[in-house]
Write an enzyme that holds these catalytic residues in place. Structure first.
Site, PDB file in Angstrom:
ATOM      1  N   THR A 190       0.844  -1.189   0.000  1.00  0.00           N
ATOM      2  CA  THR A 190       0.000   0.000   0.000  1.00  0.00           C
ATOM      3  C   THR A 190       0.889   1.252   0.000  1.00  0.00           C
ATOM      4  O   THR A 190       1.888   1.292   0.728  1.00  0.00           O
ATOM      5  CB  THR A 190      -0.898  -0.016   1.265  1.00  0.00           C
ATOM      6  OG1 THR A 190      -1.697  -1.187   1.211  1.00  0.00           O
ATOM      7  CG2 THR A 190      -1.774   1.214   1.360  1.00  0.00           C
TER       8      THR A 190
ATOM      9  N   LEU B 186     -30.243  -2.812  -1.787  1.00  0.00           N
ATOM     10  CA  LEU B 186     -31.327  -1.833  -1.642  1.00  0.00           C
ATOM     11  C   LEU B 186     -31.229  -0.702  -2.673  1.00  0.00           C
ATOM     12  O   LEU B 186     -32.188   0.031  -2.876  1.00  0.00           O
ATOM     13  CB  LEU B 186     -31.332  -1.262  -0.216  1.00  0.00           C
ATOM     14  CG  LEU B 186     -31.792  -2.255   0.861  1.00  0.00           C
ATOM     15  CD1 LEU B 186     -31.635  -1.654   2.258  1.00  0.00           C
ATOM     16  CD2 LEU B 186     -33.244  -2.690   0.637  1.00  0.00           C
TER      17      LEU B 186
ATOM     18  N   ASN C  95      -8.573 -12.831   8.087  1.00  0.00           N
ATOM     19  CA  ASN C  95      -9.497 -13.107   9.190  1.00  0.00           C
ATOM     20  C   ASN C  95      -9.306 -14.519   9.756  1.00  0.00           C
ATOM     21  O   ASN C  95      -9.566 -14.756  10.934  1.00  0.00           O
ATOM     22  CB  ASN C  95     -10.938 -12.848   8.741  1.00  0.00           C
ATOM     23  CG  ASN C  95     -11.214 -11.351   8.645  1.00  0.00           C
ATOM     24  OD1 ASN C  95     -10.298 -10.533   8.830  1.00  0.00           O
ATOM     25  ND2 ASN C  95     -12.446 -10.980   8.385  1.00  0.00           N
TER      26      ASN C  95
ATOM     27  N   GLU D 158      -2.495  -1.679  14.165  1.00  0.00           N
ATOM     28  CA  GLU D 158      -2.872  -1.788  12.752  1.00  0.00           C
ATOM     29  C   GLU D 158      -4.274  -2.393  12.618  1.00  0.00           C
ATOM     30  O   GLU D 158      -5.100  -1.925  11.836  1.00  0.00           O
ATOM     31  CB  GLU D 158      -1.852  -2.667  12.012  1.00  0.00           C
ATOM     32  CG  GLU D 158      -2.265  -2.959  10.577  1.00  0.00           C
ATOM     33  CD  GLU D 158      -1.167  -3.592   9.740  1.00  0.00           C
ATOM     34  OE1 GLU D 158      -0.077  -3.859  10.288  1.00  0.00           O
ATOM     35  OE2 GLU D 158      -1.395  -3.804   8.541  1.00  0.00           O
TER      36      GLU D 158
END
Ligand SMILES: Cc1cc2nc3c(=O)[nH]c(=O)nc-3n(C[C@H](O)[C@H](O)[C@H](O)COP(=O)(O)OP(=O)(O)OC[C@H]3O[C@@H](n4cnc5c(N)ncnc54)[C@H](O)[C@@H]3O)c2cc1C
Length: 381
Positions: free
Chosen positions: A160, A341, A370, A246
Site C-alpha cells: 500500500t 437496496l 481473518n 494496525e
C-alpha cells in the site's frame, strides 16, 4: 432513535472533527475520482494534509506530531472512510511512524517523524512477499551487513502506497538460519536509492485509488543506522507488538464505512419509488435497514471500547483480532445489503455504495487475514 456519539469524544475532538470534515469535503473528496482514475494519490495532497496538521496526530509534538492520542487519529480515519475515500493510505503511513516511535532510537525518531508528520515523507509497510503473506517467517528479502551498510536483495508485493512511498518500513531477513529471530526492520528512504525499483501498480477489484505495488531490491545499500532500534533479529518481536494498532485502524475504518453506507442507503430509499411508493416504505426495506443499523451500532460500540483500551494502553492482541475479523466480516454483509437496496444503481461505480462494496472485500484479507485472526484468538481460549 437517540443519536449516537462515541464515549471518547469531547469538545476538543468535536472541533477537530469539524475541521477534518471540512478539509475532507473540500480538499479530498473532489479529487477522489481523479485518484481512482490515476490509481494513486498525489504528493500535493499528502503535503496539504500534513500542513493542516492531520498527519500523525497521535505522535508527540516534540517529533512533529499532533501531540494527541489515537482518538485524534480516529477522527481522520472516520471522516475519510465514511465518504468512501479508500486510496489515501494514512493507515500504513501512521503505522510505519509508530514503529519508529515505539522502537526507534532518539536519533531515528528525530530523523524521520517530523518529515512524516509534514507529509514530506510518505510511509509504507513492506512485509508481504510473493512467497510469504500470512506466514511472515517465510520472508526471504535478505539484508547482509557490509561495513556500515546493509546490502538488500529481494522483492515485496501488495504494498500500500507502494509507488509513492518515500520511506519504507522494510521487513528483511538478517539471519537465514533462524526463521523467527532472523527478521529485522530497516527504515529505508527511497528517493534516488540505487537498485530500488517500483514494479507494477497492481490492478485490483476495489480500492482503485490506492497504488498497491510491487517493490524490487537489487544490491540496495542501506546505511546500517537505518536498522530500527539498532539491534538485529528484533523484527518479529517489533511486529507482534504493533499489530493490534494496525488491526484497530482496519476495524475502525470498517465501522465508519458501514456508517457512511447505511446513511447513504437510508437517504436513497426515501427518494427511490417503485409500485407507487418509496422503496423505503416496503417492510423488507425497513427490516433490512434495521438489521444493518443494528450490526453497525454493535460494531461501533465494540470498536469504541477498543479505542479506549488502546488509549489506556490495555488493548491486547486477541481483542484487536476480534475487532478486525468480526467487523470486517460484518462490513461486507452490510455493504452487500446496501448495494441490494440500491437495485441496479448499486452496481454502478458512480454510486458510493458500489465503490464501498468493492473496497470492503480486501478488509478481510490484509492486516492479517481473518483466518489468522481466529488462529490468534483461539490460542487464548
Ligand atoms: C490491497 C492490498 C493491500 C495490501 N497492503 C499491504 C501492505 O501495505 N504491506 C504488506 O506488507 N502487505 C500488504 N498486503 C498483503 C496482505 O497483508 C496479504 O495479502 C495477507 O496477509 C495474506 O497473505 P497472502 O496474500 O500471501 O495469502 P496466504 O497467506 O497465501 O493465504 C491464502 C489463504 O490461506 C489462509 N491461510 C493461510 N495460513 C493459514 C492458517 N495458518 N490457518 C488457516 N488459514 C490460513 C488465509 O487466511 C487465506 O485465506 C496487502 C494486500 C492487499 C490485497
Amino acid at each position: 432513535m437517540n443519536p449516537y456519539e462515541s464515549p471518547w469524544m469531547d469538545d476538543d475532538l468535536r472541533m477537530l472533527r469539524e475541521a477534518v470534515s471540512r478539509f475532507v469535503e473540500t480538499e479530498m473528496l473532489p479529487q477522489e475520482p481523479r485518484w481512482r482514475a490515476e490509481h494513486r494519490v498525489d504528493y500535493a495532497t499528502w503535503r496539504a494534509v500534513g500542513e493542516a496538521g492531520f498527519l500523525l496526530m497521535d505522535v508527540p509534538s516534540e517529533y512533529g506530531g499532533g501531540g494527541g492520542d489515537f482518538r485524534h487519529e480516529a477522527v481522520l480515519y472516520e471522516e475519510t472512510a465514511r465518504r468512501g475515500i479508500s486510496g489515501f493510505g494514512q493507515g500504513v503511513h501512521s503505522i510505519a511512524a509508530h514503529y519508529v516511535l515505539n522502537y526507534g532510537s532518539e536519533e531515528q525518531k528525530q530523523r524521520w517523524l517530523p518529515r512524516m508528520a509534514s507529509g514530506e515523507l510518505v510511509g509504507a509497510i513492506a512485509m508481504t512477499e510473493p512467497g510469504a503473506g500470512s506466514d511472515l517467517k517465510g520472508i526471504r528479502t535478505k539484508a547482509v551487513r557490509d561495513g556500515d551498510h546493509y546490502v538488500v536483495n529481494g522483492s515485496k508485493i501488495f504494498i500500500t502506497n507502494g509507488s509513492i512511498a518515500t520511506i519504507l518500513m522494510l521487513v528483511v531477513r538478517t539471519d537465514v538460519a533462524d526463521r523467527k529471530r532472523g527478521l529485522s526492520i530497516l527504515m529505508v528512504e527511497t528517493k534516488d536509492l540505487a537498485g530500488y525499483r517500483v514494479g507494477r501498480v497492481l490492478d485490483k477489484m476495489g480500492m482503485t485509488a490506492q497504488d498497491t505495488a510491487e517493490l524490487f531490491f537489487e544490491d540496495v545499500r542501506v546505511p546500517a543506522d537505518c536498522l530500527l532500534g539498532g539491534e538485529e533479529g528484533k523484527g518479529m518481536h517489533q511486529l507482534m507488538g504493533d499489530l493490534p494498532y494496525e488491526r484497530l485502524t482496519i476495524a475502525l475504518s470498517g465501522v465508519a464505512a458501514m456508517e457512511g453506507a447505511v446513511a447513504e442507503t437510508a437517504r436513497y430509499v426515501k427518494e427511490r419509488k417503485a409500485f407507487g411508493q418509496a422503496i423505503g416504505d416496503f417492510q423488507n426495506t425497513r427490516f433490512k435497514l434495521a438489521e444493518v443499523t443494528t450490526i453497525t451500532r454493535v460494531a461501533r460500540t465494540f470498536v469504541d471500547r477498543c479505542i479506549e483500551q488502546l488509549v489506556a494502553g490495555t488493548l491486547d492482541t486477541e481483542t484487536a483480532a476480534m475487532a478486525k475479523w468480526w467487523i470486517t466480516d460484518m462490513q461486507q454483509q452490510v455493504m452487500d445489503e446496501c448495494v441490494q437496496l440500491h437495485g441496479g444503481y448499486g452496481y454502478m461505480n458512480e454510486y458510493l455504495v458500489c465503490r464501498m462494496f468493492a473496497d470492503s472485500r480486501v478488509q478481510r484479507i490484509y492486516g492479517g487475514t481473518n483466518e489468522i485472526m481466529k488462529e490468534l484468538i483461539s490460542r487464548s481460549v
